[in-house]
Design a protein around this motif. Structure first.
Motif, PDB file in Angstrom:
ATOM      1  N   ALA A  85     -60.313 -41.728 -42.208  1.00  0.00           N
ATOM      2  CA  ALA A  85     -61.034 -41.852 -40.946  1.00  0.00           C
ATOM      3  C   ALA A  85     -62.442 -41.314 -41.147  1.00  0.00           C
ATOM      4  N   ILE A  86     -63.386 -41.845 -40.395  1.00  0.00           N
ATOM      5  CA  ILE A  86     -64.776 -41.394 -40.474  1.00  0.00           C
ATOM      6  C   ILE A  86     -65.269 -41.079 -39.069  1.00  0.00           C
ATOM      7  N   ILE A  87     -65.866 -39.909 -38.916  1.00  0.00           N
ATOM      8  CA  ILE A  87     -66.500 -39.514 -37.660  1.00  0.00           C
ATOM      9  C   ILE A  87     -67.904 -39.043 -38.012  1.00  0.00           C
ATOM     10  N   ALA A  88     -68.911 -39.734 -37.505  1.00  0.00           N
ATOM     11  CA  ALA A  88     -70.289 -39.443 -37.895  1.00  0.00           C
ATOM     12  C   ALA A  88     -71.212 -39.477 -36.686  1.00  0.00           C
ATOM     13  N   ASN A  89     -72.171 -38.571 -36.655  1.00  0.00           N
ATOM     14  CA  ASN A  89     -73.227 -38.645 -35.651  1.00  0.00           C
ATOM     15  C   ASN A  89     -74.157 -39.797 -36.013  1.00  0.00           C
ATOM     16  N   ASN A  90     -74.697 -40.457 -35.000  1.00  0.00           N
ATOM     17  CA  ASN A  90     -75.642 -41.540 -35.266  1.00  0.00           C
ATOM     18  C   ASN A  90     -76.955 -41.249 -34.549  1.00  0.00           C
ATOM     19  N   PRO A  91     -77.953 -40.721 -35.267  1.00  0.00           N
ATOM     20  CA  PRO A  91     -79.230 -40.334 -34.647  1.00  0.00           C
ATOM     21  C   PRO A  91     -80.003 -41.495 -34.041  1.00  0.00           C
ATOM     22  N   ARG A  92     -79.567 -42.715 -34.289  1.00  0.00           N
ATOM     23  CA  ARG A  92     -80.229 -43.861 -33.671  1.00  0.00           C
ATOM     24  C   ARG A  92     -80.019 -43.873 -32.160  1.00  0.00           C
ATOM     25  N   HIS A  93     -78.970 -43.218 -31.696  1.00  0.00           N
ATOM     26  CA  HIS A  93     -78.633 -43.207 -30.270  1.00  0.00           C
ATOM     27  C   HIS A  93     -78.565 -41.773 -29.764  1.00  0.00           C
ATOM     28  N   LEU A 148     -70.195 -42.211 -34.188  1.00  0.00           N
ATOM     29  CA  LEU A 148     -69.612 -43.389 -34.832  1.00  0.00           C
ATOM     30  C   LEU A 148     -68.227 -43.021 -35.330  1.00  0.00           C
ATOM     31  N   THR A 149     -67.214 -43.778 -34.936  1.00  0.00           N
ATOM     32  CA  THR A 149     -65.851 -43.537 -35.414  1.00  0.00           C
ATOM     33  C   THR A 149     -65.329 -44.805 -36.082  1.00  0.00           C
ATOM     34  N   ALA A 150     -64.619 -44.632 -37.167  1.00  0.00           N
ATOM     35  CA  ALA A 150     -64.193 -45.792 -37.946  1.00  0.00           C
ATOM     36  C   ALA A 150     -63.093 -45.378 -38.917  1.00  0.00           C
ATOM     37  N   TYR A 151     -62.546 -46.367 -39.595  1.00  0.00           N
ATOM     38  CA  TYR A 151     -61.742 -46.086 -40.785  1.00  0.00           C
ATOM     39  C   TYR A 151     -62.193 -47.028 -41.883  1.00  0.00           C
ATOM     40  N   ALA A 152     -62.073 -46.553 -43.116  1.00  0.00           N
ATOM     41  CA  ALA A 152     -62.553 -47.291 -44.281  1.00  0.00           C
ATOM     42  C   ALA A 152     -61.860 -46.719 -45.507  1.00  0.00           C
TER      43      ALA A 152
END
Length: 457
Positions: free
Chosen positions: A282-290, A270-274
């Motif tokens: 910036a945010i870079i996170a693993n998403n265990p749902r996928h 998951l990549t985003a900014y917030a």
């Protein structure tokens, strides 16, 4: 009012835009202005305000190159906007033929140089492209050099127009099956953000430029606290159980500040900014749902794009890890997973912004490094109490242990104890701190946005 002028008025601050060649007879407007007070250059074709016909259009390339050079010299972001010339009618090759096409193609200052100058610019500066209508071929190639490619639902992007595909490959196709939003936001990953209309697209650009270059959300201190969360249910205790990382993120970022990049492409990351307390990141996170949150070649490329945007805009990066590692197996090897890892590591070291790693549930083997762990100079490595961090998972250690001698089993028991107890890693100086999940917002602010750096301070 002309379509082009309306677009400029929506995108740029009032009365700030200057058209550097207002008398030039070309299909493009090139100039500069401010967007939320950020100096920004623009290259935009006139879309419905012009028709692609007549000679002399090779001068358009010179105009674009000059604008790109000015933006590069001033280290300012550049926005490249493309729409179909004429705005209406069919989208076919005969409509773009002109007497000077050979010159456009082969002149040292033709479309080749446009692409080359944009590629040079994008090496160190933020380039954003927006596709508001159908575009293809040489006109489309410069758009793909951008760090962020945005498209409206009316937009389309294809290497060859449907009539050319039919003529050259004897394949029947339509414009949107070739290069519509679904193709490029979900399939190819070439488009990072899709919008229903161009007003939403322009607002997104305004928000990004303000936040990334100013270091805070557009409304300064007027950030909203996140909604109350049931912290005990955000992350399953079973380290193999899937869950959606979005829920954890929304428990600590400012409400309404989240913009996800490539949301439907390589969803295991998951990549985003917030913003957090008004501080943009910036945010870079693993998403265990996928796919369990493992890193594939496509997900590595997605991470690299976000890291490069952060590097060019000086945005801090928050890495949230719940990762078994890089994907393994025959298919992964054939995809070039080692090359993907190498490209990701190079992106990490090129990017000099402050970075923080939070291990939410697990981080194993090369996944620790993929998420900018120790050795890649994060300002802090944090972990929740239940996090597992190590070369292998405890399950893997147990499987190997059963076939080992007593000396090896003793070593493995010690390693397993460390993997399962981040407090031991903290005591040994291997990670920075162990934090409670409900304190995430405060702890990230503490380490990534020290006192005096909070937005508006």
């Amino acid at each position: 009012m002309q379509i082009s002028l309306k677009r400029i008025n929506v995108l740029f601050d009032a009365d700030s835009f200057v058209d550097r060649q207002p008398a030039a007879k070309s299909h493009f407007i090139c100039g500069e202005g401010t967007i939320n007070s950020v100096k920004t250059f623009l290259v935009m074709n006139r879309g419905g305000d012009c028709e692609f016909q007549g000679g002399g259009q090779w001068r358009t390339a010179e105009q674009i190159i000059s604008t790109v050079t000015q933006a590069r010299d001033k280290c300012a972001p550049l926005i490249y906007i493309q729409d179909k010339a004429g705005g209406t009618g069919s989208f076919d090759t005969t409509k773009v033929l002109s007497p000077d096409m050979a010159r456009l193609l082969l002149s040292p200052f033709g479309m080749g140089r446009v692409s080359a100058s944009l590629a040079e610019f994008a090496e160190g500066n933020l380039l954003i492209s927006a596709i508001l209508g159908p575009t293809s071929g040489p006109l489309a190639l410069p758009l793909m050099l951008a760090d962020l490619v945005l498209m409206t639902e009316k937009g389309a992007l294809c290497m060859g127009r449907p009539d050319m595909v039919k003529a050259m490959l004897a394949q029947e196709s339509d414009l949107y099956s070739l290069g519509g939003t679904d193709v490029h936001s979900k399939g190819s990953g070439s488009v990072q953000l899709v919008f229903k209309d161009e007003e939403g697209l322009f607002e997104c650009i305004r928000k990004l430029l303000h936040g990334s270059f100013k270091g805070k959300a557009p409304h300064g201190l007027e950030y909203e606290e996140p909604d109350a969360a049931d912290f005990e249910k955000l992350i399953p205790s079973d380290h193999r159980a899937p869950y959606d990382m979005h829920h954890l993120l929304h428990s600590f970022i400012d409400k309404g500040s989240f913009t996800e990049i490539s949301a439907e492409y390589a969803e295991e990351v998951l990549t985003a900014y917030a913003s957090i307390k008004g501080n943009f990141a910036a945010i870079i996170a693993n998403n265990p749902r996928h796919n369990g949150g493992a890193i594939y070649r496509k997900s590595a490329s997605k991470m690299i794009k976000m890291i490069n945007i952060a590097a060019k805009t000086n945005m801090p990066i928050i890495f949230i890890a719940d990762i078994p590692g890089f994907m393994i197996g025959r298919e992964a090897e054939n995809s070039g997973i080692f090359s993907a890892a190498a490209e990701l590591f190079r992106a990490h070291v090129r990017c000099k912004v402050p970075k923080l790693l939070l291990v939410a549930r697990k981080a194993y083997t090369g996944g620790v490094y993929a998420m900018c762990g120790p050795g890649f100079d994060p300002v802090a490595v944090l972990a929740y109490p239940q996090a597992h961090i190590g070369v292998f998972s405890p399950d893997t250690m147990k499987k190997v242990m059963s076939e080992s001698d007593e000396t090896t089993r003793s070593i493995m028991r010690k390693l397993t104890n460390e993997i399962e107890n981040p407090e031991l890693l903290k005591i040994n100086g291997l990670i920075t701190d162990v934090i409670e999940i409900e304190h995430t917002r405060e702890q990230i602010t503490k380490y990534l946005f020290p006192v005096g750096s909070e937005a508006g301070a």
